[in-house]
Design an enzyme around this catalytic site. Structure first.
Site, short mmCIF file in Angstrom:
data_model
loop_
_atom_site.label_atom_id
_atom_site.label_comp_id
_atom_site.label_asym_id
_atom_site.label_seq_id
_atom_site.Cartn_x
_atom_site.Cartn_y
_atom_site.Cartn_z
N LYS A 107 0.94 -1.33 0.07
CA LYS A 107 0.04 -0.06 0.05
C LYS A 107 0.93 1.24 0.11
O LYS A 107 0.79 2.16 -0.47
CB LYS A 107 -0.91 0.02 1.21
N ARG A 135 -9.28 0.55 9.75
CA ARG A 135 -8.68 -0.62 10.16
C ARG A 135 -9.39 -1.32 11.19
O ARG A 135 -9.22 -2.68 11.44
CB ARG A 135 -7.53 -0.39 10.72
N ARG A 181 12.17 -5.85 4.58
CA ARG A 181 12.01 -4.28 4.21
C ARG A 181 12.95 -3.52 5.33
O ARG A 181 12.80 -3.74 6.42
CB ARG A 181 10.61 -4.03 3.78
N ARG A 205 11.82 -1.43 10.82
CA ARG A 205 10.91 -0.88 11.81
C ARG A 205 10.74 -1.88 12.93
O ARG A 205 10.87 -3.03 12.73
CB ARG A 205 9.46 -0.91 11.05
N ARG A 252 0.62 -8.81 13.86
CA ARG A 252 -0.27 -7.41 12.93
C ARG A 252 -0.99 -8.28 11.95
O ARG A 252 -2.05 -7.68 11.36
CB ARG A 252 1.05 -6.47 12.39
P1 AMP Z 1 1.42 0.89 9.10
O1 AMP Z 1 2.46 1.99 8.77
O2 AMP Z 1 -0.01 1.20 8.48
O3 AMP Z 1 1.61 -0.56 8.89
O4 AMP Z 1 0.88 1.22 10.58
C1 AMP Z 1 1.82 0.94 11.56
C2 AMP Z 1 1.24 0.92 13.00
O5 AMP Z 1 0.50 2.16 13.14
C3 AMP Z 1 0.08 0.02 13.04
O6 AMP Z 1 0.45 -1.31 13.21
C4 AMP Z 1 -0.91 0.62 14.34
O7 AMP Z 1 -0.01 0.19 15.47
C5 AMP Z 1 -0.50 1.93 13.94
N1 AMP Z 1 -1.78 2.13 12.89
C6 AMP Z 1 -1.74 2.82 11.78
N2 AMP Z 1 -2.99 3.11 11.27
C7 AMP Z 1 -3.82 2.69 12.23
C8 AMP Z 1 -5.19 2.66 12.25
N3 AMP Z 1 -6.01 3.05 11.45
N4 AMP Z 1 -5.65 2.18 13.62
C9 AMP Z 1 -5.03 1.87 14.62
N5 AMP Z 1 -3.63 1.89 14.62
C10 AMP Z 1 -2.98 2.10 13.52
#
Ligand code: AMP
Length: 213
Positions: free
Chosen positions: A13, A88, A127, A160, A171
């Site tokens: 994404k 989410r 990554r 990360r 996750r």
């Molecule tokens: P991502 O970079 O989208 O994988 O997001 C990294 C982390 O940020 C996730 O594992 C959550 O801890 C938090 N996060 C990002 N977007 C959301 C969301 N819409 N709702 C809750 N937590 C989020």
């Protein structure tokens, strides 16, 4: 053009959103990037979210809903945007519906990228993220100097915290249980496009562009 880009962690994404935001000159709103930036800057939001993000859990719905609303209000949202990482949960779908209603945003494109679990586990654990320009890089594309292939910064491509193997599995489990049902929530409301996220990057981009046009 308003796009919601949906899919499991590691499906691509972020990579696709960055390409599309340049192509269409629209803003890429990544809730994950916003949170990581806040964590790095040690803001109140960052301090509140740090532990939750690093252990792979979801931050509270209301907090993330407020964040998305503020981000949209503070930009030219009518011009278009790509939402990456939100909604989410089913509660977040309700929050997004209300935000869109208030801002009179109708019929966004809802693009779903799909991929097998083992492929995304592999991608996530291999990554690196450039802390300078937020580009996502596979370790095979990094040389000994760890120079970011996008911005040229050295030693800025890091793993990360939440890309460690055990956190990645968690996750993905949260995605399966809590996030995947979002598709069902929207299937009668928007036209959903489901695309293969495991094709080469440029093929996925072309397929998304086809859907959007
Ligand atoms: P991502 O970079 O989208 O994988 O997001 C990294 C982390 O940020 C996730 O594992 C959550 O801890 C938090 N996060 C990002 N977007 C959301 C969301 N819409 N709702 C809750 N937590 C989020």
């Amino acid at each position: 053009m308003q796009i919601i880009l949906f899919g499991a962690p590691g499906v691509g994404k972020g990579t696709q959103a960055k390409i599309l935001s340049q192509k269409y000159n629209i803003k890429h709103i990544s809730t994950g990037d916003i949170l990581r930036h806040a964590i790095a800057e040690r803001t109140d939001l960052g301090n509140a979210a740090k532990e939750v993000v690093e252990r792979g859990d979801l931050v509270p719905d209301n907090l993330i809903g407020r964040l998305v609303k503020e981000t949209l209000i503070n930009m030219d949202y009518k011009k278009g945007f790509i939402l990456d990482g939100f909604p989410r949960t089913i509660t977040q779908c309700g929050l997004l519906d209300r935000i869109f209603e208030e801002l009179k945003i109708e019929n966004p494109y809802f693009v779903i990228l799909k991929a097998d679990t083992e492929i995304v586990v592999n991608r996530l654990t291999n990554r690196r993220l450039c802390t300078e320009c937020a580009t996502i890089v596979n370790i095979k594309d990094l040389d000994d100097t760890q120079t970011c292939p996008n911005c040229g910064a050295r030693n800025t491509c890091i793993k990360r915290e939440d890309d460690k193997d055990s956190v990645v599995r968690k996750r993905l489990e949260i995605y399966r249980k809590t996030t995947f049902p979002v598709i069902d929530y929207y299937k009668d409301k928007y036209t959903l496009a489901i695309l293969n996220g495991t094709d080469p990057i440029d093929v996925v981009t072309q397929n998304i562009i086809k859907v959007l046009s």
